[in-house]
Design a protein around this motif. Structure first.
Motif, PDB file in Angstrom:
ATOM      1  N   UNK A   1       0.828  -1.218   0.000  1.00  0.00           N
ATOM      2  CA  UNK A   1       0.000   0.000   0.000  1.00  0.00           C
ATOM      3  C   UNK A   1       0.859   1.264   0.000  1.00  0.00           C
ATOM      4  N   UNK A   2       1.958   1.251   0.736  1.00  0.00           N
ATOM      5  CA  UNK A   2       2.836   2.416   0.749  1.00  0.00           C
ATOM      6  C   UNK A   2       3.500   2.624  -0.602  1.00  0.00           C
TER       7      UNK A   2
ATOM      8  N   UNK B   1      -1.043   2.539 -13.484  1.00  0.00           N
ATOM      9  CA  UNK B   1      -1.761   1.678 -12.533  1.00  0.00           C
ATOM     10  C   UNK B   1      -1.814   0.246 -13.041  1.00  0.00           C
ATOM     11  N   UNK B   2      -2.036   0.091 -14.357  1.00  0.00           N
ATOM     12  CA  UNK B   2      -2.045  -1.247 -14.944  1.00  0.00           C
ATOM     13  C   UNK B   2      -0.668  -1.891 -14.844  1.00  0.00           C
ATOM     14  N   UNK B   3       0.378  -1.086 -15.042  1.00  0.00           N
ATOM     15  CA  UNK B   3       1.739  -1.603 -14.910  1.00  0.00           C
ATOM     16  C   UNK B   3       2.032  -2.004 -13.467  1.00  0.00           C
ATOM     17  N   UNK B   4       1.498  -1.243 -12.517  1.00  0.00           N
ATOM     18  CA  UNK B   4       1.652  -1.578 -11.100  1.00  0.00           C
ATOM     19  C   UNK B   4       0.990  -2.926 -10.813  1.00  0.00           C
TER      20      UNK B   4
ATOM     21  N   UNK C   1      -0.377  16.705 -11.939  1.00  0.00           N
ATOM     22  CA  UNK C   1      -1.665  17.299 -11.583  1.00  0.00           C
ATOM     23  C   UNK C   1      -1.570  18.816 -11.482  1.00  0.00           C
ATOM     24  N   UNK C   2      -0.427  19.305 -11.028  1.00  0.00           N
ATOM     25  CA  UNK C   2      -0.214  20.757 -11.005  1.00  0.00           C
ATOM     26  C   UNK C   2      -0.199  21.310 -12.429  1.00  0.00           C
TER      27      UNK C   2
ATOM     28  N   UNK D   1       1.451   7.285  -6.344  1.00  0.00           N
ATOM     29  CA  UNK D   1       0.435   8.312  -6.578  1.00  0.00           C
ATOM     30  C   UNK D   1       0.983   9.704  -6.283  1.00  0.00           C
ATOM     31  N   UNK D   2       1.778   9.831  -5.219  1.00  0.00           N
ATOM     32  CA  UNK D   2       2.371  11.129  -4.885  1.00  0.00           C
ATOM     33  C   UNK D   2       3.292  11.627  -5.995  1.00  0.00           C
TER      34      UNK D   2
END
Length: 218
Positions: A174-175, A210-213, A188-189, A181-182
């Motif tokens: 999860x981390x 995300x798919x690669x993750x 996003x900026x 994501x961070x």
């Protein structure tokens, strides 16, 4: 987990895919927006019909509008759920360098009920954890983040089976996903600076990462 490699894989897959993922993501977002707009419009008619019912002047047409307004959100949720599952299927095809296109968005229509059930159960679990504090809710959202990928690859699996498998896959990861994501914050900026225009690129880029993750977990 090598975040740079995950992002490199996503960019490489984007360059190789035809049609370009930007176009597919744009169509996907537009369809979702259209579905939501129709639901909002019909809901307005339902509110008007409910007001007539309260006044005791309900006509047959108003009763029909109220019934449609009550049922439509459920239908809309099911449509958006199988579209989400279809889009997840598309991202997996792209990251695997398999043929992928607009048709993938509708490829999971026959699993609409299961996709809706999965989304509903995830929302319930995350909502229940969020009642404690927002932080447990965030952890829960990461815990179940792989469930739609699992269902996309294994549509024969049950809703709870996908949730349990996602929970097992994300144990100790999860981390990693949180830090990943961070790392997209500068993107996003950029979206903010460009008044949302950059989202045309950032949306498929983050989704393919995300798919690669997910692939790295597998």
């Amino acid at each position: 987990m090598d975040r740079i490699q995950l992002k490199t894989n996503a960019k490489s897959a984007m360059r190789a895919a035809r049609p370009h993922p930007v176009l597919v993501a744009l169509v996907y977002v537009l369809i979702l927006a259209a579905v939501q707009a129709v639901i909002s419009m019909i809901s307005g008619l339902g509110d008007a019909a409910a007001a007539l019912l309260a006044e005791g002047s309900m006509s047959l047409g108003s009763a029909g509008s109220l019934a449609i307004a009550i049922l439509l959100p459920f239908v809309g949720a099911m449509v958006m759920s199988f579209l989400q599952l279809g889009y997840v299927t598309y991202t997996l095809h792209v990251i695997d360098h398999k043929p992928a296109g607009f048709g993938d968005l509708f490829s999971c229509a026959r699993y609409f009920l299961k996709a809706w059930g999965l989304g509903l159960m995830i929302s319930i679990f995350v909502g229940l954890w969020s009642l404690l504090l927002w932080f447990p809710g965030v952890i829960a959202s990461y815990r179940y983040s792989q469930a739609f990928f699992i269902l996309a690859e294994n549509p024969e699996k049950g809703v709870m089976e996908c949730i349990r498998e996602s929970k097992a896959m994300m144990k100790g990861r999860k981390m990693d996903r949180f830090v990943l994501d961070l790392s997209f914050i500068p993107w996003y900026l950029l979206c903010f600076v460009t008044c949302g225009i950059a989202f045309l690129y950032v949306t498929p880029y983050t989704d393919l990462t995300s798919a690669a993750f997910y692939r790295s977990l597998r």
